[in-house]
Write a protein that holds these residues in place. Structure first.
Motif, PDB file in Angstrom:
ATOM      1  N   GLN A  68      16.333 -19.037 -47.844  1.00 23.97           N
ATOM      2  CA  GLN A  68      16.916 -20.056 -46.977  1.00 23.97           C
ATOM      3  C   GLN A  68      16.539 -19.779 -45.532  1.00 23.97           C
ATOM      4  OE1 GLN A  68      21.301 -20.173 -46.408  1.00 23.97           O
ATOM      5  NE2 GLN A  68      21.143 -22.294 -47.109  1.00 23.97           N
ATOM      6  N   HIS A  69      16.211 -20.843 -44.795  1.00 19.33           N
ATOM      7  CA  HIS A  69      15.950 -20.721 -43.365  1.00 19.33           C
ATOM      8  C   HIS A  69      17.256 -20.887 -42.609  1.00 19.33           C
ATOM      9  CE1 HIS A  69      15.018 -22.367 -39.324  1.00 19.33           C
ATOM     10  NE2 HIS A  69      14.095 -21.423 -39.359  1.00 19.33           N
ATOM     11  N   ARG A  70      17.488 -20.000 -41.659  1.00 22.31           N
ATOM     12  CA  ARG A  70      18.658 -20.084 -40.789  1.00 22.31           C
ATOM     13  C   ARG A  70      18.185 -20.174 -39.350  1.00 22.31           C
ATOM     14  NH1 ARG A  70      24.054 -20.410 -42.889  1.00 22.31           N
ATOM     15  NH2 ARG A  70      23.844 -19.897 -45.104  1.00 22.31           N
ATOM     16  N   GLY A  71      18.792 -21.068 -38.582  1.00 25.76           N
ATOM     17  CA  GLY A  71      18.406 -21.229 -37.189  1.00 25.76           C
ATOM     18  C   GLY A  71      19.602 -21.457 -36.302  1.00 25.76           C
ATOM     19  N   GLY A  72      19.397 -21.283 -35.001  1.00 29.97           N
ATOM     20  CA  GLY A  72      20.455 -21.473 -34.013  1.00 29.97           C
ATOM     21  C   GLY A  72      19.932 -21.142 -32.637  1.00 29.97           C
ATOM     22  N   PRO A  73      20.818 -21.045 -31.663  1.00 29.52           N
ATOM     23  CA  PRO A  73      20.369 -20.649 -30.325  1.00 29.52           C
ATOM     24  C   PRO A  73      19.877 -19.206 -30.322  1.00 29.52           C
ATOM     25  CG  PRO A  73      22.761 -20.681 -30.427  1.00 29.52           C
ATOM     26  CD  PRO A  73      22.272 -21.254 -31.728  1.00 29.52           C
ATOM     27  N   VAL A  74      19.039 -18.874 -29.358  1.00 29.96           N
ATOM     28  CA  VAL A  74      18.534 -17.503 -29.249  1.00 29.96           C
ATOM     29  C   VAL A  74      19.702 -16.529 -29.239  1.00 29.96           C
ATOM     30  CG1 VAL A  74      17.345 -15.859 -27.740  1.00 29.96           C
ATOM     31  CG2 VAL A  74      16.407 -18.153 -28.087  1.00 29.96           C
ATOM     32  N   GLY A  75      19.621 -15.523 -30.087  1.00 32.57           N
ATOM     33  CA  GLY A  75      20.667 -14.513 -30.148  1.00 32.57           C
ATOM     34  C   GLY A  75      21.812 -14.839 -31.086  1.00 32.57           C
ATOM     35  N   PHE A  76      21.667 -15.893 -31.910  1.00 30.58           N
ATOM     36  CA  PHE A  76      22.774 -16.257 -32.804  1.00 30.58           C
ATOM     37  C   PHE A  76      22.982 -15.223 -33.911  1.00 30.58           C
ATOM     38  CE2 PHE A  76      19.373 -17.685 -35.484  1.00 30.58           C
ATOM     39  CZ  PHE A  76      19.877 -17.770 -36.769  1.00 30.58           C
ATOM     40  N   LEU A  77      21.933 -14.470 -34.250  1.00 32.27           N
ATOM     41  CA  LEU A  77      22.091 -13.333 -35.155  1.00 32.27           C
ATOM     42  C   LEU A  77      22.495 -12.144 -34.306  1.00 32.27           C
ATOM     43  CD1 LEU A  77      21.813 -12.100 -38.005  1.00 32.27           C
ATOM     44  CD2 LEU A  77      19.415 -11.648 -37.462  1.00 32.27           C
ATOM     45  N   LYS A  78      23.684 -11.610 -34.538  1.00 31.12           N
ATOM     46  CA  LYS A  78      24.272 -10.636 -33.615  1.00 31.12           C
ATOM     47  C   LYS A  78      24.397  -9.250 -34.222  1.00 31.12           C
ATOM     48  CE  LYS A  78      26.911 -14.125 -31.096  1.00 31.12           C
ATOM     49  NZ  LYS A  78      26.102 -13.977 -29.881  1.00 31.12           N
ATOM     50  N   ARG A  79      24.200  -8.235 -33.389  1.00 27.74           N
ATOM     51  CA  ARG A  79      24.531  -6.869 -33.764  1.00 27.74           C
ATOM     52  C   ARG A  79      26.030  -6.687 -33.589  1.00 27.74           C
ATOM     53  NH1 ARG A  79      21.225  -2.458 -33.565  1.00 27.74           N
ATOM     54  NH2 ARG A  79      23.077  -1.387 -34.278  1.00 27.74           N
ATOM     55  N   LEU A  80      26.670  -6.117 -34.590  1.00 30.30           N
ATOM     56  CA  LEU A  80      28.123  -5.954 -34.564  1.00 30.30           C
ATOM     57  C   LEU A  80      28.535  -4.489 -34.503  1.00 30.30           C
ATOM     58  CD1 LEU A  80      28.997  -8.637 -37.280  1.00 30.30           C
ATOM     59  CD2 LEU A  80      29.013  -8.903 -34.792  1.00 30.30           C
ATOM     60  N   GLY A  81      27.593  -3.640 -34.181  1.00 28.73           N
ATOM     61  CA  GLY A  81      27.880  -2.217 -34.112  1.00 28.73           C
ATOM     62  C   GLY A  81      27.330  -1.492 -35.325  1.00 28.73           C
ATOM     63  N   GLY A  82      26.818  -0.288 -35.093  1.00 21.48           N
ATOM     64  CA  GLY A  82      26.225   0.470 -36.175  1.00 21.48           C
ATOM     65  C   GLY A  82      25.061  -0.288 -36.779  1.00 21.48           C
ATOM     66  N   ASN A  83      25.030  -0.382 -38.081  1.00 20.33           N
ATOM     67  CA  ASN A  83      23.962  -1.100 -38.786  1.00 20.33           C
ATOM     68  C   ASN A  83      24.435  -2.466 -39.261  1.00 20.33           C
ATOM     69  OD1 ASN A  83      21.917   0.780 -38.535  1.00 20.33           O
ATOM     70  ND2 ASN A  83      21.403   0.733 -40.695  1.00 20.33           N
ATOM     71  N   ARG A  84      25.477  -2.984 -38.652  1.00 21.87           N
ATOM     72  CA  ARG A  84      26.051  -4.258 -39.086  1.00 21.87           C
ATOM     73  C   ARG A  84      25.565  -5.392 -38.184  1.00 21.87           C
ATOM     74  NH1 ARG A  84      32.202  -4.817 -41.054  1.00 21.87           N
ATOM     75  NH2 ARG A  84      31.159  -3.885 -42.855  1.00 21.87           N
ATOM     76  N   ILE A  85      25.133  -6.481 -38.814  1.00 18.68           N
ATOM     77  CA  ILE A  85      24.733  -7.690 -38.115  1.00 18.68           C
ATOM     78  C   ILE A  85      25.478  -8.866 -38.731  1.00 18.68           C
ATOM     79  CG2 ILE A  85      22.438  -6.806 -37.511  1.00 18.68           C
ATOM     80  CD1 ILE A  85      21.273  -8.436 -39.801  1.00 18.68           C
ATOM     81  N   GLY A  86      25.480 -10.006 -38.049  1.00 15.89           N
ATOM     82  CA  GLY A  86      26.174 -11.155 -38.611  1.00 15.89           C
ATOM     83  C   GLY A  86      25.795 -12.443 -37.912  1.00 15.89           C
ATOM     84  N   PHE A  87      26.145 -13.530 -38.549  1.00 15.56           N
ATOM     85  CA  PHE A  87      25.897 -14.842 -37.965  1.00 15.56           C
ATOM     86  C   PHE A  87      26.936 -15.830 -38.479  1.00 15.56           C
ATOM     87  CE2 PHE A  87      23.442 -14.606 -41.858  1.00 15.56           C
ATOM     88  CZ  PHE A  87      23.607 -15.836 -42.459  1.00 15.56           C
ATOM     89  N   ALA A  88      27.148 -16.886 -37.716  1.00 14.61           N
ATOM     90  CA  ALA A  88      28.103 -17.926 -38.091  1.00 14.61           C
ATOM     91  C   ALA A  88      27.452 -18.908 -39.048  1.00 14.61           C
ATOM     92  CB  ALA A  88      28.601 -18.644 -36.839  1.00 14.61           C
ATOM     93  N   ASP A  89      28.218 -19.350 -40.017  1.00 16.12           N
ATOM     94  CA  ASP A  89      27.740 -20.324 -41.007  1.00 16.12           C
ATOM     95  C   ASP A  89      28.411 -21.663 -40.722  1.00 16.12           C
ATOM     96  OD1 ASP A  89      26.377 -21.218 -43.327  1.00 16.12           O
ATOM     97  OD2 ASP A  89      28.201 -20.972 -44.507  1.00 16.12           O
ATOM     98  N   TYR A  90      27.593 -22.715 -40.559  1.00 11.28           N
ATOM     99  CA  TYR A  90      28.100 -24.033 -40.187  1.00 11.28           C
ATOM    100  C   TYR A  90      28.043 -24.993 -41.360  1.00 11.28           C
ATOM    101  CZ  TYR A  90      27.092 -21.843 -35.739  1.00 11.28           C
ATOM    102  OH  TYR A  90      27.038 -20.955 -34.701  1.00 11.28           O
ATOM    103  N   ARG A  91      28.774 -26.069 -41.221  1.00  9.13           N
ATOM    104  CA  ARG A  91      28.777 -27.083 -42.274  1.00  9.13           C
ATOM    105  C   ARG A  91      27.384 -27.669 -42.421  1.00  9.13           C
ATOM    106  NH1 ARG A  91      33.317 -31.575 -41.971  1.00  9.13           N
ATOM    107  NH2 ARG A  91      34.508 -29.686 -42.422  1.00  9.13           N
ATOM    108  N   GLY A  92      26.869 -27.686 -43.659  1.00 10.69           N
ATOM    109  CA  GLY A  92      25.531 -28.196 -43.907  1.00 10.69           C
ATOM    110  C   GLY A  92      25.540 -29.199 -45.047  1.00 10.69           C
ATOM    111  N   ASN A  93      24.624 -28.999 -45.993  1.00 12.15           N
ATOM    112  CA  ASN A  93      24.508 -29.962 -47.097  1.00 12.15           C
ATOM    113  C   ASN A  93      25.512 -29.707 -48.214  1.00 12.15           C
ATOM    114  OD1 ASN A  93      23.500 -27.702 -48.409  1.00 12.15           O
ATOM    115  ND2 ASN A  93      21.364 -28.317 -48.151  1.00 12.15           N
ATOM    116  N   ARG A  94      26.312 -28.669 -48.075  1.00 12.77           N
ATOM    117  CA  ARG A  94      27.376 -28.332 -49.034  1.00 12.77           C
ATOM    118  C   ARG A  94      26.856 -28.000 -50.432  1.00 12.77           C
ATOM    119  NH1 ARG A  94      32.545 -29.005 -47.267  1.00 12.77           N
ATOM    120  NH2 ARG A  94      32.756 -29.962 -45.220  1.00 12.77           N
ATOM    121  N   GLN A  95      25.642 -27.447 -50.502  1.00 18.70           N
ATOM    122  CA  GLN A  95      25.152 -26.932 -51.782  1.00 18.70           C
ATOM    123  C   GLN A  95      25.698 -25.533 -52.062  1.00 18.70           C
ATOM    124  OE1 GLN A  95      20.875 -27.144 -51.552  1.00 18.70           O
ATOM    125  NE2 GLN A  95      20.845 -29.330 -52.050  1.00 18.70           N
ATOM    126  N   TYR A  96      25.952 -24.761 -51.010  1.00 17.75           N
ATOM    127  CA  TYR A  96      26.545 -23.432 -51.117  1.00 17.75           C
ATOM    128  C   TYR A  96      25.744 -22.490 -52.016  1.00 17.75           C
ATOM    129  CZ  TYR A  96      30.502 -25.728 -48.910  1.00 17.75           C
ATOM    130  OH  TYR A  96      31.294 -26.423 -48.037  1.00 17.75           O
TER     131      TYR A  96
END
Length: 202
Positions: A68-96
């Protein structure tokens, strides 16, 4: 190549093919240096923070890979400390699809691409999906209008930097505009000067 990535991704089949190709010796020496989980550092931090998209692979309950391709503003994939990263999931086509896959198997692989500079970072890890408001707030981009439904939080266990071979340079509209703007400014200046000189003719 980082150690955990190497140990996780090299199986008997790839090792056998490396033997045939003559590359097994160098990889075996790298494997002998096995250490702890690959730690993301300043180089990876900078690269992740500059991305505005990535590709994420999961596996279906039937064993089919899904990318799956994920996109957003620059920096939307975030470092959360240590080896943890994360990103927000928005409403899309609802295939899940990714969401359902991760409920059965939490393993993910990410490709982060820098096309203009022909660089690629591969990440592997374990993902969890959270609807906790604190987790969502931690990964939500600043001043982004979209409404998040959940957060994807990934504990990275390995990564690898790929060689630039065969990565075709591609540029965004903003990057092209930055590169051509000095030429456009100079053209406007020259046109203004020509108009000025023509106005001075008797």
């Amino acid at each position: 190549m980082a150690q955990t990535f190497l140990h996780t991704m090299f199986g008997p089949g790839s090792r056998a093919l490396q033997e045939i190709a003559g590359s097994r010796g160098s990889y075996a020496r790298m494997e002998a240096q096995a250490g702890e989980i690959d730690s993301l550092g300043a180089r990876e931090d900078e690269f992740i923070a500059a991305r505005d998209s990535f590709y994420m692979a999961t596996v279906s309950e039937d064993g089919w890979p899904y990318v799956q391709h994920r996109g957003g503003p620059v920096g939307f994939l975030k470092r959360l400390g240590g080896n943890r990263i994360g990103f927000a999931d928005y409403r899309g086509n609802r295939q899940y699809l990714s969401t359902a896959h991760l409920a059965a198997d939490d393993r993910v692989a990410l490709f982060l691409m820098d096309y203009p500079n022909q660089r690629r970072l591969k990440l592997i890890g374990h993902a969890q999906i959270s609807e906790d408001p604190a987790d969502i707030a931690a990964v939500m981009p600043v001043d982004y209008a979209a409404e998040p439904e959940r957060a994807f939080v990934i504990d990275v266990v390995g990564f690898d930097w790929n060689c630039p071979q065969h990565i075709t340079p591609r540029f965004t509209e903003a990057e092209i505009r930055r590169g051509t703007q000095p030429l456009l400014d100079e053209l406007a200046r020259l046109r203004a000067r020509v108009a000025e000189l023509e106005g001075e003719k008797p």
